[in-house]
Write a protein that holds these residues in place. Structure first.
Motif, PDB file in Angstrom:
ATOM      1  N   ALA A 136      74.540 112.151  21.412  1.00 36.34           N
ATOM      2  CA  ALA A 136      73.792 111.439  22.448  1.00 36.34           C
ATOM      3  C   ALA A 136      72.465 110.956  21.881  1.00 36.34           C
ATOM      4  CB  ALA A 136      73.538 112.355  23.645  1.00 36.34           C
ATOM      5  N   LYS A 137      72.124 109.694  22.163  1.00 43.10           N
ATOM      6  CA  LYS A 137      70.881 109.123  21.643  1.00 43.10           C
ATOM      7  C   LYS A 137      69.721 109.228  22.625  1.00 43.10           C
ATOM      8  CE  LYS A 137      71.084 105.337  19.203  1.00 43.10           C
ATOM      9  NZ  LYS A 137      71.374 103.935  18.817  1.00 43.10           N
ATOM     10  N   THR A 138      69.997 109.680  23.848  1.00 42.35           N
ATOM     11  CA  THR A 138      68.941 109.907  24.840  1.00 42.35           C
ATOM     12  C   THR A 138      69.181 111.242  25.515  1.00 42.35           C
ATOM     13  OG1 THR A 138      70.137 108.876  26.677  1.00 42.35           O
ATOM     14  CG2 THR A 138      68.767 107.418  25.292  1.00 42.35           C
ATOM     15  N   SER A 139      68.124 111.808  26.089  1.00 40.82           N
ATOM     16  CA  SER A 139      68.266 113.090  26.778  1.00 40.82           C
ATOM     17  C   SER A 139      69.153 112.952  28.014  1.00 40.82           C
ATOM     18  CB  SER A 139      66.890 113.647  27.156  1.00 40.82           C
ATOM     19  OG  SER A 139      66.186 112.728  27.958  1.00 40.82           O
ATOM     20  N   LYS A 140      69.082 111.805  28.684  1.00 42.38           N
ATOM     21  CA  LYS A 140      69.944 111.579  29.848  1.00 42.38           C
ATOM     22  C   LYS A 140      71.415 111.592  29.432  1.00 42.38           C
ATOM     23  CE  LYS A 140      68.950 108.300  32.851  1.00 42.38           C
ATOM     24  NZ  LYS A 140      68.814 106.941  33.476  1.00 42.38           N
ATOM     25  N   ALA A 141      71.728 110.889  28.359  1.00 46.64           N
ATOM     26  CA  ALA A 141      73.103 110.863  27.878  1.00 46.64           C
ATOM     27  C   ALA A 141      73.555 112.253  27.436  1.00 46.64           C
ATOM     28  CB  ALA A 141      73.238 109.872  26.725  1.00 46.64           C
ATOM     29  N   ALA A 142      72.658 112.997  26.795  1.00 46.41           N
ATOM     30  CA  ALA A 142      72.997 114.349  26.336  1.00 46.41           C
ATOM     31  C   ALA A 142      73.360 115.242  27.514  1.00 46.41           C
ATOM     32  CB  ALA A 142      71.834 114.940  25.554  1.00 46.41           C
ATOM     33  N   SER A 143      72.563 115.168  28.579  1.00 48.27           N
ATOM     34  CA  SER A 143      72.819 115.987  29.757  1.00 48.27           C
ATOM     35  C   SER A 143      74.154 115.639  30.401  1.00 48.27           C
ATOM     36  CB  SER A 143      71.678 115.807  30.761  1.00 48.27           C
ATOM     37  OG  SER A 143      71.942 116.502  31.958  1.00 48.27           O
TER      38      SER A 143
END
Length: 241
Positions: free
Chosen positions: A75-82
């Motif tokens: 994931a390249k963003t924290s939102k995507a990671a979550s």
């Protein structure tokens, strides 16, 4: 891929997701070996390719054992990671593998296998234990035999849980350890053999656009993979369950 890790192929990339073809024998994340891992290699590459100052964010969503190659998502963003982590937890993210195992299994037989697995962190091994054992976790996979050759079976595996060393331990528990697996098949494998386990498919809704993404990787045409014609690896997938 450019920069410090030209040997890592990018399969798909946008502002939120990075899907790559993991080479064998690179850790997914930093471990006691101190060797460069996928997370650090990819962060370095992103920093160079996009000329980013400071630290680069990259979230580790799923892991592959060090000797295993194939498709892997970050994931390249924290939102995507979550959101991707939630997909892993709820089993929305669909994972498939191929493996070469010792023994001749019945072909075109699809079976669901369930074990209780307990990890010994002191020696980084996992074993099958009776259900209800304290600290044990349920592990579930489906497998289908695609072909047999030279005393080996080629199996397609769908994971329904993501336990450490799960495929390796469960197939060994069935009496069919993976080719090259020194940890769970030392009695039938030779030192130095490369484990024959490959992450062939990841399917998941994009964490932002919700578009269904399907990404594939195929094992290299070397022994024991080349015991079968390359087309055998381009199979239809199991349905999501």
């Amino acid at each position: 891929m450019s920069g410090t890790s030209p040997h890592i192929q990018v399969i798909y990339e946008d502002n939120h997701v990075l899907v790559v073809d993991k080479p064998v024998n690179i850790p997914s994340q930093e471990d006691d070996s101190g060797d460069l891992d996928m997370l650090r290699l990819l962060k370095q590459d992103l920093k160079i390719r996009y000329d980013k100052p400071g630290n680069v964010y990259l979230g580790l969503v799923q892991r592959l054992d060090r000797p295993v190659g194939g498709v892997m998502v970050f994931a390249k963003t924290s939102k995507a990671a979550s959101r991707l982590s939630d997909q892993v937890r709820t089993r929305v993210l669909h994972k498939e593998y191929v493996a070469v195992v010792h023994g001749l299994l019945p072909q075109q037989t699809q079976l669901k296998v369930t074990h209780s697995l307990l990890k010994d962190t002191s020696v980084n091994t996992v074993k099958v234990v009776p259900a209800g054992t304290e600290g044990a976790k349920v592990a579930v996979l489906d497998y289908m035999v695609l072909g047999v050759s030279d005393g080996f079976s080629l199996v397609k595996i769908t994971l329904h849980t993501g336990r450490p060393h799960q495929i390796r331990v469960q197939m060994a528990a069935l009496g069919c350890p993976l080719y090259g697996d020194q940890k769970y098949g030392a009695s039938v494998n030779k030192p130095g053999q490369q484990i024959a386990l490959w992450s062939t498919l990841l399917s998941f809704p994009h964490p932002v656009t919700k578009e269904q993404l399907v990404h594939r990787s195929y094992p290299p045409q070397e022994h024991p993979w080349r015991l079968w014609k390359p087309d055998i690896y381009k199979f239809e997938t199991f349905p999501n369950k």
